[in-house]
Design a protein around this motif. Structure first.
Motif, PDB file in Angstrom:
ATOM      1  N   GLU A  52       4.365 -11.041  12.714  1.00 53.44           N
ATOM      2  CA  GLU A  52       3.289 -10.300  12.066  1.00 53.44           C
ATOM      3  C   GLU A  52       3.817  -9.652  10.835  1.00 53.44           C
ATOM      4  O   GLU A  52       4.945  -9.225  10.534  1.00 53.44           O
ATOM      5  CB  GLU A  52       2.832  -9.115  13.128  1.00 53.44           C
ATOM      6  CG  GLU A  52       1.993  -9.505  14.218  1.00 53.44           C
ATOM      7  CD  GLU A  52       1.641  -8.583  15.229  1.00 53.44           C
ATOM      8  OE1 GLU A  52       0.498  -8.885  15.735  1.00 53.44           O
ATOM      9  OE2 GLU A  52       2.179  -7.297  15.301  1.00 53.44           O
ATOM     10  N   ASP A  53       2.640  -9.594   9.937  1.00 49.29           N
ATOM     11  CA  ASP A  53       2.948  -8.814   8.544  1.00 49.29           C
ATOM     12  C   ASP A  53       3.555  -7.487   8.721  1.00 49.29           C
ATOM     13  O   ASP A  53       2.997  -6.660   9.652  1.00 49.29           O
ATOM     14  CB  ASP A  53       1.629  -8.837   7.683  1.00 49.29           C
ATOM     15  CG  ASP A  53       1.267 -10.158   7.395  1.00 49.29           C
ATOM     16  OD1 ASP A  53       2.014 -11.263   7.422  1.00 49.29           O
ATOM     17  OD2 ASP A  53       0.030 -10.318   7.027  1.00 49.29           O
ATOM     18  N   GLY A  54       4.479  -7.239   8.050  1.00 47.10           N
ATOM     19  CA  GLY A  54       5.094  -5.825   8.082  1.00 47.10           C
ATOM     20  C   GLY A  54       6.352  -5.780   8.878  1.00 47.10           C
ATOM     21  O   GLY A  54       7.257  -4.736   9.108  1.00 47.10           O
TER      22      GLY A  54
END
Length: 783
Positions: free
Chosen positions: A193-195
């Motif tokens: 996931e992003d982040g």
């Protein structure tokens, strides 16, 4: 959540505490001593250089001399370091000055011992999930009547202090100081996931050090009160106090603001004013405002730092996880009406298992081996020695002419089908865990390519697996003494192959039958390239081996929860799982598995399934369910604790619409919702067993302080369970309100997470639980 209340900002050019030497109790050195005394920077640097130079000289001497010479050098070094920073003497009273440390067995100016948690001389780090609060303690003391203070400091892999917390003396007679720390905040971000890159930076090897110091101010206040009350040497006492306050104001280590410095200097003037009464003069330095400065920005004389103690901060789901196991070949399977034969499921139909897991609130889907299954000695239904023509064989009989551990069973689909399955799992926010079973069928390519990897009998044939009286003719175990390095290399290659397809977790089958060092090497090699990967050990064996596997790198462990069924057994096991051992071994609670189905689950029907689910979900931060649990599949194979019509040997055709008749699937969803809602459910270190009067009712509480909950509010959950699946039981639940930080002067409201009903609770609370109504309460405290 990080609380940098105070940190040593004056020792050395880096602005951090600068230990001198690498011993067991590493003092912050002469620079801290002179800084504490208000010495100018030039003197600070010169003193620090003297101490460092002396330490290097000592080390060179120690490298080529006898132990006697080493001890002599150490004494010389300590003497010189003391000369480098002489104490300030005020009216005959001095304050403590650091003593440099160069050997593990040397004490500093303040004595620090018995750090916990710690095992095997800190060879293996304690382990916590990112954002999980954890507890540390140590003995911190000095000679005589001197008061001391202590701070716990968590530093990341780069040596930066990320959490600094004042410690509390919890047992003055034993000099025990304790604190709770936290590495950043809890996160649910997953590796794809992003982040997540920002999460990754916060993981890895950290250290905790304990800083101890003489609390000169506290000692002075204690003595000044006594002396003024008894009119004993009052003037000298107050004059010393005035100078102490001035020195405190000038000490950069305290990190005082301009207002704080002014407050201390103004107080010093009043304390030194002989026109006032002694009581008025003392009151200027002994009041609530100064007490706040003392708590947040103390004067730390003789500052001493323990050696670093290792902690490993691990990614989300390393501790707090909910597993769901199913066999892809059973998902979507049906009976062909024309032939009467079962048509197996595959990766495309198995999406239904993903969607069911998501609907019930699970976050990890675990699959048994998905590789081709051998035909030689293939077992039939319930492990029969002779398989029928339509028996699919056990997924654990890995390998055929169609490939080995790195291939996909053609009946399930292709590698592209598996990747699409994982992609759908990720869309649903689910991780995919894959079974890694390090053995093979007689048809596996390894048998011909690497005959040295197997044990042979006296007649030269390869020995099959056995655990007398059970035998596994369809499986060849691996032998590790002929080519350990080669087997390790191949295992790492296979794991990396599946990781590249999207697998982020491995559940390892029977790791206790392989050398612990083997797993240590393999896990380290995998994590070097893929640090996000987690490992679950399926090791129902002796405690020593399970613990060793945890030390070797297994993130979580199967355990004996299934066989802990009485109140006494459960209370002991809950405390063990959520105690000091939880820093090293993360027990995952499973009510059943394809291999295990206990008499309790067999004999207590729907209520028994509900009871075990509640205990598993709330008793450990990590828990798991094997599918079919929702359909009350509780028939044992005669004479065993295994499931009858075991899914390992056949394809199950299930009617999932019947799950509504039992309500277990709804309960599972409610349990996972409660776990997600309450931060108290995330930790292996916050469980308190509660006293109950009835032998069939067990109760416990979980509490997380508001400083670490992420919400700013304390979070407390109380769980009460009736272990009897057939009869009603009543009891008083005794709650230690003061220990749990709950109101002691009034009732408080609790809400049942399973039913929504509300009650008022206090010290003693009447509970009645009947299996036909409520098998348990999960009470969230509302204050």
């Amino acid at each position: 959540m990080v609380d940098n209340t105070y940190e040593n900002t004056n020792a050395g050019a880096s602005g951090q505490a600068a230990p001198v030497g690498g011993g067991d109790v590493a003092a912050t050195g002469a620079s801290a001593a002179t800084a504490a005394a208000g010495t100018p920077d030039a003197t600070v640097n010169a003193a620090a250089g003297t101490a460092a130079k002396t330490t290097k000289t000592t080390r060179r001497k120690a490298a080529g001399s006898s132990s006697k010479s080493s001890r002599s050098a150490a004494r010389t070094r300590s003497s010189r370091s003391s000369k480098a920073a002489k104490p300030v003497v005020e009216n005959g009273a001095g304050h403590a000055v650091p003593i440099a440390i160069g050997e593990p067995n040397e004490f500093g100016r303040v004595d620090i011992m018995s750090f916990a948690p710690s095992v095997e001389d800190d060879v293996f780090p304690a382990r916590v999930e990112l954002g999980e609060p954890f507890h540390v303690s140590a003995e911190v003391f000095m000679e005589g009547r001197a008061k001391v203070g202590a701070t716990a400091v968590l530093r990341n892999a780069r040596g930066k202090a990320i959490c600094t917390v004042p410690m509390t003396e919890t047992n003055a007679g034993l000099d025990i100081w304790e604190a709770t720390l936290q590495a950043a905040d809890h996160s649910d971000l997953l590796p794809w996931e992003d982040g997540y890159a920002d999460i990754k930076k916060q993981l890895g090897h950290h250290t905790v050090v304990i800083q101890g110091w003489e609390d000169t101010y506290a000692s002075w206040v204690r003595d000044a009160r006594i002396k003024i009350e008894n009119d004993d040497d009052v003037e000298n006492t107050l004059e010393y106090g005035a100078k102490l306050l001035v020195r405190w104001a000038k000490t950069r280590d305290a990190g005082l603001s301009a207002a704080g410095k002014k407050q201390l200097t103004e107080a010093a003037k009043v304390v030194a004013n002989t026109d006032l009464s002694s009581e008025e003069r003392l009151a200027a330095a002994d009041n609530d405002d100064i007490a706040v400065l003392h708590a947040e920005h103390p004067l730390r004389d003789g500052l001493t730092e323990s050696r670093p103690h290792p902690f490993r901060v691990e990614r989300p789901k390393s501790s707090f996880a909910a597993w769901y196991q199913f066999f892809p070949r059973s998902e979507g399977a049906y009976v062909d009406e024309a032939t009467g034969k079962i048509v197996p499921g595959n990766f495309k139909t198995a999406v239904s298992g993903l969607e069911r897991a998501k609907a019930e609130g699970f976050d990890i889907v675990y699959l048994p081996p998905i590789s081709p299954i051998g035909t030689t000695n293939r077992k039939g239904r319930n492990g029969a020695l002779v398989a029928g023509p339509d028996d699919p064989g056990s997924p654990f009989g890995i390998g055929s002419e169609e490939g080995g551990h790195d291939a996909v069973d053609p009946q399930l689909g292709t590698m592209d089908d598996f990747r699409a399955f994982i992609a759908r799992a990720h869309e649903l926010g689910l991780e995919v865990a894959l079974d890694f079973a390090l053995h093979c069928s007689p048809d596996h390519p390894w048998v011909k390519a690497h005959p040295e990897w197997f044990n042979t009998k006296a007649d030269g044939t390869i020995a099959h697996a056995e655990n007398p009286p059970m035998t596994y003719e369809d499986i060849y175990p691996i032998a590790f003494d002929n080519d350990l390095e080669g087997i390790e290399k191949e295992s790492v290659r296979i794991m990396n192959h599946w990781i590249e397809a999207g697998v982020t977790i491995f559940r390892v089958d029977n790791p206790h039958t392989k050398p612990v060092r083997f797993w240590q090497d393999v896990i380290a090699a995998v994590e070097k390239k893929h640090p996000e990967v987690l490992f679950l050990a399926e090791s129902f064996t002796r405690p020593s081996i399970v613990r060793a596997l945890a030390y070797a790198g297994f993130t979580q462990s199967h355990c004996y929860f299934q066989w802990r069924n009485t109140k006494e057994e459960l209370e002991e096991f809950l405390a063990e799982t959520n105690g000091v051992g939880g820093y090293y071994q993360h027990n995952t609670f499973w009510p059943t598995t394809p291999d295990t189905l206990t008499e309790y689950v067999r004999d207590n029907g729907v209520a028994g399934h509900a009871v075990r689910a509640v205990l598993a979900a709330m008793g450990s931060p990590s828990w798991g369910i094997y599918n079919g649990y929702e359909l009350i599949e509780n028939h044992q194979m005669p004479g065993t604790e295994e499931q009858a019509d075991n899914e390992k040997y056949e394809i199950k055709v299930r009617d999932w619409s019947k799950a509504d008749e039992y309500g277990i699937s709804v309960l599972l969803a409610s349990l996972n919702a409660a776990r997600a809602k309450h931060p108290a459910c995330r930790s292996y270190h916050n469980l308190t067993v509660l006293k109950t009067d009835d032998p069939s009712i067990v109760a416990f509480a979980r509490r997380t302080d508001g400083r670490y909950s992420g919400t700013g509010k304390d979070d407390t959950v109380i769980v009460v369970v009736n272990l009897d699946g057939h009869n009603e039981h009543k009891t008083l639940v005794h709650v230690p309100l003061d220990e749990l930080g709950l109101p002691t002067d009034r009732p408080f409201k609790v809400r049942d997470e399973l039913t929504g009903r509300e009650f008022e609770w206090s010290w003693e609370n009447y509970v009645s639980l009947a299996p036909w109504a409520d098998v348990a309460h999960i009470l969230s405290v509302e204050v």
